[in-house]
Design a protein around this motif. Structure first.
Motif, PDB file in Angstrom:
ATOM      1  N   ARG A  57      44.826  36.546  38.207  1.00 22.43           N
ATOM      2  CA  ARG A  57      46.131  36.541  38.875  1.00 22.43           C
ATOM      3  C   ARG A  57      46.171  35.508  39.997  1.00 22.43           C
ATOM      4  O   ARG A  57      47.195  34.858  40.217  1.00 22.43           O
ATOM      5  CB  ARG A  57      46.415  37.942  39.424  1.00 22.43           C
ATOM      6  CG  ARG A  57      47.798  38.090  40.003  1.00 22.43           C
ATOM      7  CD  ARG A  57      48.074  39.526  40.390  1.00 22.43           C
ATOM      8  NE  ARG A  57      48.386  40.345  39.221  1.00 22.43           N
ATOM      9  CZ  ARG A  57      48.510  41.661  39.272  1.00 22.43           C
ATOM     10  NH1 ARG A  57      48.323  42.309  40.398  1.00 22.43           N
ATOM     11  NH2 ARG A  57      48.824  42.340  38.185  1.00 22.43           N
ATOM     12  N   GLU A  75      41.133  40.935  36.711  1.00 19.97           N
ATOM     13  CA  GLU A  75      42.580  40.788  36.860  1.00 19.97           C
ATOM     14  C   GLU A  75      42.919  40.049  38.155  1.00 19.97           C
ATOM     15  O   GLU A  75      43.771  39.151  38.167  1.00 19.97           O
ATOM     16  CB  GLU A  75      43.243  42.159  36.867  1.00 19.97           C
ATOM     17  CG  GLU A  75      44.757  42.103  37.024  1.00 19.97           C
ATOM     18  CD  GLU A  75      45.396  43.483  37.029  1.00 19.97           C
ATOM     19  OE1 GLU A  75      46.437  43.648  36.389  1.00 19.97           O
ATOM     20  OE2 GLU A  75      44.827  44.391  37.670  1.00 19.97           O
ATOM     21  N   ALA A  76      42.241  40.401  39.239  1.00 14.68           N
ATOM     22  CA  ALA A  76      42.519  39.756  40.523  1.00 14.68           C
ATOM     23  C   ALA A  76      42.192  38.264  40.477  1.00 14.68           C
ATOM     24  O   ALA A  76      42.942  37.436  41.018  1.00 14.68           O
ATOM     25  CB  ALA A  76      41.711  40.432  41.625  1.00 14.68           C
ATOM     26  N   ARG A  77      41.100  37.906  39.812  1.00 10.84           N
ATOM     27  CA  ARG A  77      40.697  36.499  39.741  1.00 10.84           C
ATOM     28  C   ARG A  77      41.674  35.694  38.884  1.00 10.84           C
ATOM     29  O   ARG A  77      42.053  34.574  39.236  1.00 10.84           O
ATOM     30  CB  ARG A  77      39.271  36.383  39.185  1.00 10.84           C
ATOM     31  CG  ARG A  77      38.632  35.018  39.428  1.00 10.84           C
ATOM     32  CD  ARG A  77      37.176  34.938  38.953  1.00 10.84           C
ATOM     33  NE  ARG A  77      36.414  36.054  39.478  1.00 10.84           N
ATOM     34  CZ  ARG A  77      35.894  37.028  38.725  1.00 10.84           C
ATOM     35  NH1 ARG A  77      36.032  37.012  37.414  1.00 10.84           N
ATOM     36  NH2 ARG A  77      35.234  38.015  39.278  1.00 10.84           N
ATOM     37  N   GLU A  84      39.698  45.427  37.192  1.00 16.14           N
ATOM     38  CA  GLU A  84      40.386  45.105  38.442  1.00 16.14           C
ATOM     39  C   GLU A  84      39.932  43.772  39.020  1.00 16.14           C
ATOM     40  O   GLU A  84      40.750  42.971  39.477  1.00 16.14           O
ATOM     41  CB  GLU A  84      40.156  46.225  39.474  1.00 16.14           C
ATOM     42  CG  GLU A  84      40.865  47.530  39.154  1.00 16.14           C
ATOM     43  CD  GLU A  84      40.180  48.350  38.047  1.00 16.14           C
ATOM     44  OE1 GLU A  84      40.845  49.229  37.488  1.00 16.14           O
ATOM     45  OE2 GLU A  84      38.992  48.083  37.745  1.00 16.14           O
ATOM     46  N   THR A  85      38.626  43.519  39.020  1.00 16.11           N
ATOM     47  CA  THR A  85      38.139  42.263  39.624  1.00 16.11           C
ATOM     48  C   THR A  85      38.519  41.061  38.769  1.00 16.11           C
ATOM     49  O   THR A  85      38.884  40.007  39.296  1.00 16.11           O
ATOM     50  CB  THR A  85      36.611  42.292  39.839  1.00 16.11           C
ATOM     51  OG1 THR A  85      35.949  42.528  38.587  1.00 16.11           O
ATOM     52  CG2 THR A  85      36.219  43.373  40.841  1.00 16.11           C
TER      53      THR A  85
END
Length: 199
Positions: free
Chosen positions: A177, A173-175, A170-171
């Protein structure tokens, strides 16, 4: 001065990169013209966004008859004067008619380094899972030309994104994205200025 890029967008979901590109066009940061938004998903937020921006929006479903969808897509892009096709989270492989008509003129953004973390089935969280499993120190964003194989066409531009200690899918992917939309805009600015040549 006439806009130098006539863009068509393909998106299956929100089309966040497409939205950032349109925002850059509207603000005068990118010399381009959004001609068409197409989705294979009638409920895609990208279609709603396009309509709100007065950009022609079409849903062309692909599952029932992929060949007919391919022909319809190629015709729709051409009839709207599209010269460069931008994939923004479009989760369908393009067909031969569209690829032939727009050879060397379809670009995609991939949420990981290519070719190592690309290929069939490698999209979204699967890419970030593979990056973390490989234990590498960097992930990245790659913008590449689209051909008949998944994530196979030449990479036009790439930007590294660090993998940090303790990262989860998740972390990371967020970075990644967060880096995608501005990088797509920057790359298209280089194409529009002639600093980055398409083949």
């Amino acid at each position: 001065m006439k806009p130098s890029l006539k863009l068509g967008f393909l998106a299956s979901g929100a089309g966040s990169s497409a939205q950032a590109i349109v925002a850059a066009i509207r603000s005068g940061e990118l010399a381009a013209e959004p001609r068409l938004m197409v989705s294979n998903n009638k409920s895609a937020a990208a279609l709603e966004f396009a309509r709100s921006q007065k950009i022609p929006a079409l849903c062309i479903p692909t599952q029932a008859d992929p060949a007919a969808a391919d022909a319809a897509l190629a015709e729709a892009l051409a009839s709207h004067g599209v010269e460069l096709v931008v994939l923004s989270g479009y989760l369908r492989q393009l067909g031969p008619k569209t690829l032939a008509r727009y050879a060397g003129r379809v670009i995609n953004i991939h949420p990981g380094p290519l070719p190592r973390f690309g290929g069939h089935g490698m999209y979204g969280r699967r890419v970030h899972e593979a990056v973390l499993a490989a234990g590498v120190s960097e992930s990245g964003v790659a913008i590449h030309l689209v051909d008949e194989e998944y994530d196979h066409g030449p990479t036009l531009a790439a930007r590294s994104v660090p993998v940090e200690s303790g990262d989860t899918v998740e972390t990371l992917e967020a970075r990644v994205r967060a880096a995608e939309p501005s990088f797509f805009v920057e790359t298209l600015q280089k194409v529009a200025r002639g600093e980055l040549q398409l083949p």
